[in-house]
Motif scaffolding. Structure first.
Motif: not given
Length: 332
Positions: A308-325
Motif C-alpha cells: 500500500s502506498k498513499f492508501g492505494i495498492s500499486p499491485i492492484s493498480i498494475w494488475r488492472i491497468t498495467g501502470i506501475n505506480l
C-alpha cells in the motif's frame, strides 16, 4: 566418531577474509568435539590454498572439500552430507566466530537435546567493530521450548541464518536439500521448521556478521545481479507453504512469511531503484504473477492488500491497468 558440532564453511573467492574466518574457528580449545568442513566452491583466487594451509596445520579439526562451482547452497548441502556433529552450524567465509563464545557453546550443547538452537550474533563492520547486537530470545536464555508453542506465544519466528544451529540428524533424516543459489538462506531458515519440534536459546554470541561488503546478496547490486535466483527461491517456498490456510503456529508463520516473500518479489520487480522499470523486469513480473495465480490462488488474492502506498495498492493498480505506480512515485 560423532562430534558435538559441525561447522560448515562455504567458500567462493574469499581470500581477503578467509584467514580471519578460519583463525577464529581453529583457535578453539575444545577441538575433540568439533569438526570444521570447508567447502571450496570453485574459487578462482587463492581461497583453496589458504584453506589447505589451515587443514595441514589442523588435520584433527579441519577438512577441506574442493568441488566445482555450484552456488552457496550446494556447498552447504555438501557439508551437511559430510557432517558428523550432533549439531550443524554454517559460517560464511567473510564472517567469523567469537572463539571464546564458540568454546562455551560447544560445552553447552553437550547437555542439551533439541532440534534447533538460537543464539545472539553481532553485526560488524570490515574492521571488526560491532555495529549492532541481534538477539532473538534473551528472556528464554538457557531454556528449551516446544517450537509451536514458542511461535504461538511470539506471534512469529524472528530469525536469521547467523543465529541458527540445527540437529544434524534432523536435516539428514528429512533429506533436507537447501536451495543452491543465492538467497538459499531463506530456505535454510524456513523449511526445517516443518519437521522440528523443539528449540533451545543459547546466550553465547558466536556469529560475527560483517555487513557492508560490496557485492553482498542483500545489497542493491546483489539483488539486481541475482533477481532470478530470488524469484526461483521464492517460487520454491511459496509452492510449499502458500497453498492452504495454516492449522498451527508453525504453519501460520511459514504462510505469512510466504506472503512477505511474494510481496518483496513484487517490490524488487517494480521499484525503479531495485530491479524494476526495465523490459526484463516487466516480463518477470508478469511471469511471477501468473505463477501465483496458478500455483497459489490464495496468496495471489492476498498479496495486493499487503502493498500500500498513499492508501492505494500499486499491485492492484498494475494488475488492472498495467501502470506501475512505483515508477511514478519512486523514480530516481
Amino acid at each position: 566418531m560423532e562430534k558435538l558440532l559441525t561447522i560448515g564453511i562455504p567458500v567462493y573467492n574469499m581470500e581477503k577474509y578467509l584467514h580471519r574466518c578460519l583463525k577464529s574457528v581453529s583457535s578453539i580449545k575444545n577441538r575433540t568435539d568439533c569438526e570444521i568442513i570447508v567447502v571450496n566452491d570453485g574459487s578462482r583466487d587463492h581461497s583453496l590454498k589458504i584453506a589447505r594451509e589451515y587443514e595441514s596445520l589442523n588435520p584433527d579439526l579441519i577438512h577441506v572439500i574442493d568441488k566445482p562451482n555450484g552456488g552457496w547452497g550446494s556447498a552447504i548441502n555438501r557439508s551437511i552430507n559430510e557432517a558428523h556433529g550432533k549439531y550443524y552450524k554454517s559460517l560464511d567465509s567473510d564472517d567469523w566466530f567469537d572463539t571464546v563464545c564458540l568454546d562455551n557453546f560447544i560445552d553447552e550443547i553437550r547437555d542439551i537435546d533439541t532440534d534447533i538452537i538460537l543464539s545472539p550474533f553481532n553485526e560488524v563492520d570490515e574492521d571488526g567493530n560491532i555495529t549492532s547486537y541481534k538477539n532473538f530470545g534473551d528472556k528464554h536464555f538457557g531454556q528449551t521450548l516446544d517450537l509451536n508453542e514458542y511461535i504461538a506465544g511470539e506471534g512469529t519466528f524472528r530469525k536469521s541464518i547467523h543465529a541458527i544451529a540445527y540437529r544434524t540428524q534432523l536435516l539428514k533424516d528429512n533429506n533436507f536439500h537447501v536451495w543452491e543459489k543465492f538467497y538459499g538462506d531463506i530456505d535454510y531458515i524456513n523449511t526445517p521448521l516443518t519437521y522440528a519440534k523443539t528449540i533451545h536459546f543459547s546466550p553465547y554470541c558466536i556469529y560475527q556478521y560483517m555487513i557492508g561488503r560490496e557485492g553482498q546478496s542483500i545489497s542493491v547490486a546483489g539483488y539486481r545481479a541475482h533477481i532470478n535466483d530470488y524469484l526461483s527461491m521464492a517460487k520454491k517456498l511459496i509452492s510449499i507453504f502458500g497453498k492452504k490456510q495454516p492449522s498451527n503456529a508453525v504453519e501460520k508463520y511459514l504462510f505469512e512469511d510466504s506472503i512477505k516473500i511474494a510481496v518483496f518479489a513484487h517490490k524488487l520487480l517494480m521499484y525503479p531503484s531495485l530491479c524494476g522499470n526495465t523490459p526484463d523486469s516487466k516480463k518477470l513480473l508478469k511471469d511471477f504473477n501468473y505463477f501465483l495465480k496458478i500455483e497459489t490462488p490464495l496468496l495471489f488474492n492476498i498479496v495486493p492488500s499487503q502493498i500500500s502506498k498513499f492508501g492505494i495498492s500499486p499491485i492492484s493498480i498494475w494488475r488492472i491497468t498495467g501502470i506501475n505506480l512505483y515508477k511514478i512515485l519512486l523514480s530516481d
